[in-house]
Design a protein around this motif. Structure first.
Motif, PDB file in Angstrom:
ATOM      1  N   ASP A  34       0.765  -1.199   0.066  1.00 52.44           N
ATOM      2  CA  ASP A  34       0.116  -0.053   0.046  1.00 52.44           C
ATOM      3  C   ASP A  34       1.030   1.132   0.063  1.00 52.44           C
ATOM      4  O   ASP A  34       1.484   1.677   1.046  1.00 52.44           O
TER       5      ASP A  34
ATOM      6  N   GLY B 138       0.143   4.252  -0.869  1.00 57.19           N
ATOM      7  CA  GLY B 138      -0.623   5.498  -0.746  1.00 57.19           C
ATOM      8  C   GLY B 138      -0.311   6.270  -2.065  1.00 57.19           C
ATOM      9  O   GLY B 138      -0.552   5.812  -3.148  1.00 57.19           O
ATOM     10  N   SER B 139       0.156   7.549  -1.879  1.00 61.33           N
ATOM     11  CA  SER B 139       0.364   8.285  -3.026  1.00 61.33           C
ATOM     12  C   SER B 139       1.429   8.088  -3.559  1.00 61.33           C
ATOM     13  O   SER B 139       1.828   8.767  -4.678  1.00 61.33           O
TER      14      SER B 139
ATOM     15  N   ASP C 173      -5.551  -0.982  -6.611  1.00 68.30           N
ATOM     16  CA  ASP C 173      -5.922   0.119  -6.985  1.00 68.30           C
ATOM     17  C   ASP C 173      -4.776   0.470  -7.888  1.00 68.30           C
ATOM     18  O   ASP C 173      -3.581   0.750  -7.537  1.00 68.30           O
TER      19      ASP C 173
ATOM     20  N   ARG D 153      -3.704   6.967  -5.554  1.00 62.06           N
ATOM     21  CA  ARG D 153      -3.337   5.732  -4.530  1.00 62.06           C
ATOM     22  C   ARG D 153      -2.680   4.407  -5.358  1.00 62.06           C
ATOM     23  O   ARG D 153      -3.276   4.228  -6.474  1.00 62.06           O
TER      24      ARG D 153
END
Length: 174
Positions: free
Chosen positions: A29, A31-32, A66, A113
């Motif tokens: 993960d 994130g950005s 994602d 993301r």
């Protein structure tokens, strides 16, 4: 017991990988952010390929991504969600024979993301049975209201419903 991970500076898994390394799991993960090591935070892709030992049993394969993700077992496309999307989870149950099997995962990140997580667990139901998950909504979302093993899918609830706390209308089953 490990993946060969190939990271690309494009969304199409094309050309030479920008980074190749061995990894024991797929649990990211970002994130950005992104994977680093010279790769951009957006518009990258990854291919993981590995051989793993399984028991003679049913397994639930769980992929969350994602953006786009695909998962193959021994060359058979099992999960196909190759599209821009928020972090979304996919599950598929497969019966496997004892021994080594190839697991291949492909992933791309478009923007925003960046999430890619893949795991598997032994199915709670014996081989030859369905694990049925009943939801108090029509979108198969959130936690199931209840889960049970079923040997067949053959229901005619009429104007009723499956019971066990579910309404007669506006429910869903996986």
């Amino acid at each position: 017991g490990q993946y060969q991970a190939q990271y690309y500076n494009n969304q199409t898994l094309s050309g030479e990988p920008a980074l190749t390394q061995c990894e024991s799991s797929i649990d990211y993960d970002w994130g950005s952010g992104g994977p680093g090591n010279g790769l951009a935070n957006d518009h990258f892709s990854v291919r993981w390929t590995g051989r793993f030992n399984f028991d003679d049993d049913g397994y639930r394969f769980i992929a969350r991504a994602d953006d786009g993700i695909k998962l193959w077992l021994d060359g058979d496309l099992t999960i196909d969600a190759w599209r821009d999307q928020p972090a979304t989870e996919y599950q598929e149950i497969r019966s496997l024979t004892a021994g080594e099997h190839e697991v291949k995962v492909e992933y791309y990140e478009n923007g925003g993301r960046a999430v890619c997580q893949v795991r598997w667990e032994k199915s709670v139901c014996p081989v030859g049975q369905y694990q049925a998950q009943y939801y108090n909504n029509q979108t198969l979302s959130g936690e199931p209201a209840f889960t049970q093993c079923e040997s067949s899918i053959d229901y005619d609830w009429g104007s009723g419903g499956p019971g066990s706390g579910l309404a007669n209308d506006h429910f869903s089953v996986r």
